[in-house]
Design an enzyme around this catalytic site. Structure first.
Site, short mmCIF file in Angstrom:
data_model
loop_
_atom_site.label_atom_id
_atom_site.label_comp_id
_atom_site.label_asym_id
_atom_site.label_seq_id
_atom_site.Cartn_x
_atom_site.Cartn_y
_atom_site.Cartn_z
N ARG A 146 34.65 37.78 45.71
CA ARG A 146 34.04 38.11 44.42
C ARG A 146 33.04 37.03 44.05
O ARG A 146 33.34 35.85 44.11
CB ARG A 146 35.10 38.16 43.32
CG ARG A 146 36.11 39.23 43.48
CD ARG A 146 36.88 39.47 42.20
NE ARG A 146 37.34 38.27 41.49
CZ ARG A 146 37.98 38.31 40.34
NH1 ARG A 146 38.25 39.45 39.76
NH2 ARG A 146 38.38 37.20 39.76
N THR A 174 29.48 37.29 38.44
CA THR A 174 29.43 38.75 38.17
C THR A 174 30.74 39.45 38.52
O THR A 174 30.96 40.59 38.12
CB THR A 174 28.32 39.41 39.01
OG1 THR A 174 28.65 39.21 40.40
CG2 THR A 174 26.96 38.80 38.72
N ASP A 178 45.49 32.83 41.57
CA ASP A 178 44.60 33.22 42.67
C ASP A 178 45.44 33.41 43.93
O ASP A 178 45.96 32.44 44.50
CB ASP A 178 43.54 32.13 42.88
CG ASP A 178 42.48 32.58 43.86
OD1 ASP A 178 42.83 32.94 45.01
OD2 ASP A 178 41.29 32.61 43.49
N ASP A 218 44.33 31.44 47.14
CA ASP A 218 44.61 30.00 47.04
C ASP A 218 46.11 29.72 47.14
O ASP A 218 46.53 28.75 47.78
CB ASP A 218 44.09 29.44 45.71
CG ASP A 218 42.57 29.29 45.73
OD1 ASP A 218 41.99 29.24 46.82
OD2 ASP A 218 41.98 29.23 44.63
C1 PRP Z 1 40.76 38.33 45.25
C2 PRP Z 1 41.82 39.33 45.66
C3 PRP Z 1 41.04 40.61 45.73
C4 PRP Z 1 40.04 40.45 44.62
C5 PRP Z 1 40.51 41.25 43.46
O1 PRP Z 1 40.01 37.96 46.33
O2 PRP Z 1 42.47 39.00 46.85
O3 PRP Z 1 40.38 40.81 46.97
O4 PRP Z 1 40.01 39.05 44.28
O5 PRP Z 1 39.57 41.21 42.45
P1 PRP Z 1 38.74 42.48 42.01
O6 PRP Z 1 39.72 43.60 41.83
O7 PRP Z 1 38.15 42.02 40.70
O8 PRP Z 1 37.70 42.78 43.02
P2 PRP Z 1 38.90 36.81 46.24
O9 PRP Z 1 37.56 37.40 45.96
O10 PRP Z 1 39.36 35.74 45.29
O11 PRP Z 1 38.83 36.30 47.72
P3 PRP Z 1 39.98 35.61 48.62
O12 PRP Z 1 40.99 36.68 48.94
O13 PRP Z 1 39.20 35.18 49.82
O14 PRP Z 1 40.57 34.46 47.87
N1 URA Z 2 42.01 37.61 42.35
C1 URA Z 2 43.15 36.92 42.36
O1 URA Z 2 43.53 36.32 43.37
N2 URA Z 2 43.88 36.89 41.23
C2 URA Z 2 43.50 37.53 40.11
O2 URA Z 2 44.22 37.47 39.11
C3 URA Z 2 42.29 38.24 40.13
C4 URA Z 2 41.56 38.27 41.27
#
Ligand code: PRP
Ligand code: URA
Length: 215
Positions: A110, A114, A206, A209
């Site tokens: 993400r 935005t 997160d 993380d």
């Molecule tokens: C997180 C999560 C989803 C997304 C959800 O990933 O694992 O993929 O955010 O958010 P959304 O519904 O608003 O799209 P992130 O973009 O943080 O990447 P990561 O899994 O690499 O940490």
């Molecule tokens: N992605 C995450 O990992 N946690 C949240 O709460 C939202 C997006």
């Protein structure tokens, strides 16, 4: 498993083991190691529930004593598709129960301001169009990532997709079902809302993380 009255096509895993383990996962004091183990265990339990409707065919099996009239899995093969990174944490648990499934990967992150998803990787099994897909991501926040992943899958003419997550926000469900009303959502919890950074409240933080210890 219960279907939410206010959200058709949204199913909550209400099994006590899943709810107990989710509570442990939410705790901010849970270590990375424990968090990873819990995600894996909950995913295995979810695999059991989410495959409840896969078709069976009758087979006769010769036991040491006689012939047993049994049933084995029939129909289309399965593919698990985690959304990177956090979806990776759900693969091991699921594939333990569904070892015949192939695994595809869709990489999305993400944008910090935005919250829109950006694609950086996509590798799916060659025969993906002949498989039913279980799409995996622990978090459904704005719904942008899950909706973009389903866009990819639909372009590959996949007919049956189920989206499985741990925690969903109402905003994510509304966005996702606004664009993909045909795809059922399976989750362990439906939380309250999103905060100003589009994190789920109360959520679990997160997920990437916490799985990989990056913060
Ligand atoms: C997180 C999560 C989803 C997304 C959800 O990933 O694992 O993929 O955010 O958010 P959304 O519904 O608003 O799209 P992130 O973009 O943080 O990447 P990561 O899994 O690499 O940490
Ligand atoms: N992605 C995450 O990992 N946690 C949240 O709460 C939202 C997006």
């Amino acid at each position: 498993m219960i279907e939410k009255k206010e959200y058709e096509g949204v199913f909550i895993f209400d099994h006590p083991l899943i709810q107990h383990k989710l509570a442990l996962m939410r705790d901010k004091n849970t270590s990375t190691k424990e968090f990873r183990e819990l995600v894996s265990e909950v995913s295995m339990l979810m695999a059991y529930e989410v495959t409840r409707d896969i078709p069976l065919r009758p087979v006769d099996v010769e036991t040491p004593i006689g012939i047993a009239h049994c049933h084995m899995i029939d129909g289309k093969k399965l593919a698990l598709v985690p959304i990177l990174r956090a979806g990776l944490g759900m693969v091991d648990g699921m594939i333990n129960l569904i070892p015949m499934a192939k695994v595809g990967h869709i990489g999305l992150y993400r944008k910090p301001k935005t919250f829109k998803p950006v694609e950086y990787y996509c590798k799916l099994p060659d025969d993906i169009e002949n498989r039913d897909v279980i799409l995996l991501d622990p978090m459904l926040a704005t719904g942008g990532s899950a909706a973009a992943a389903v866009d990819f899958l639909k372009k590959r003419n996949i007919e049956h997709i189920k989206f499985v997550c741990l925690v969903a926000a109402p905003e994510g469900i509304e966005h996702f079902h606004g664009v993909h009303p045909d795809i059922p959502i399976f989750c362990a919890a439906l939380d309250d809302c999103l905060d100003d950074h589009a994190y789920i409240v109360p959520g679990l933080g997160d997920a990437g993380d916490r799985l990989f210890g990056t913060k």
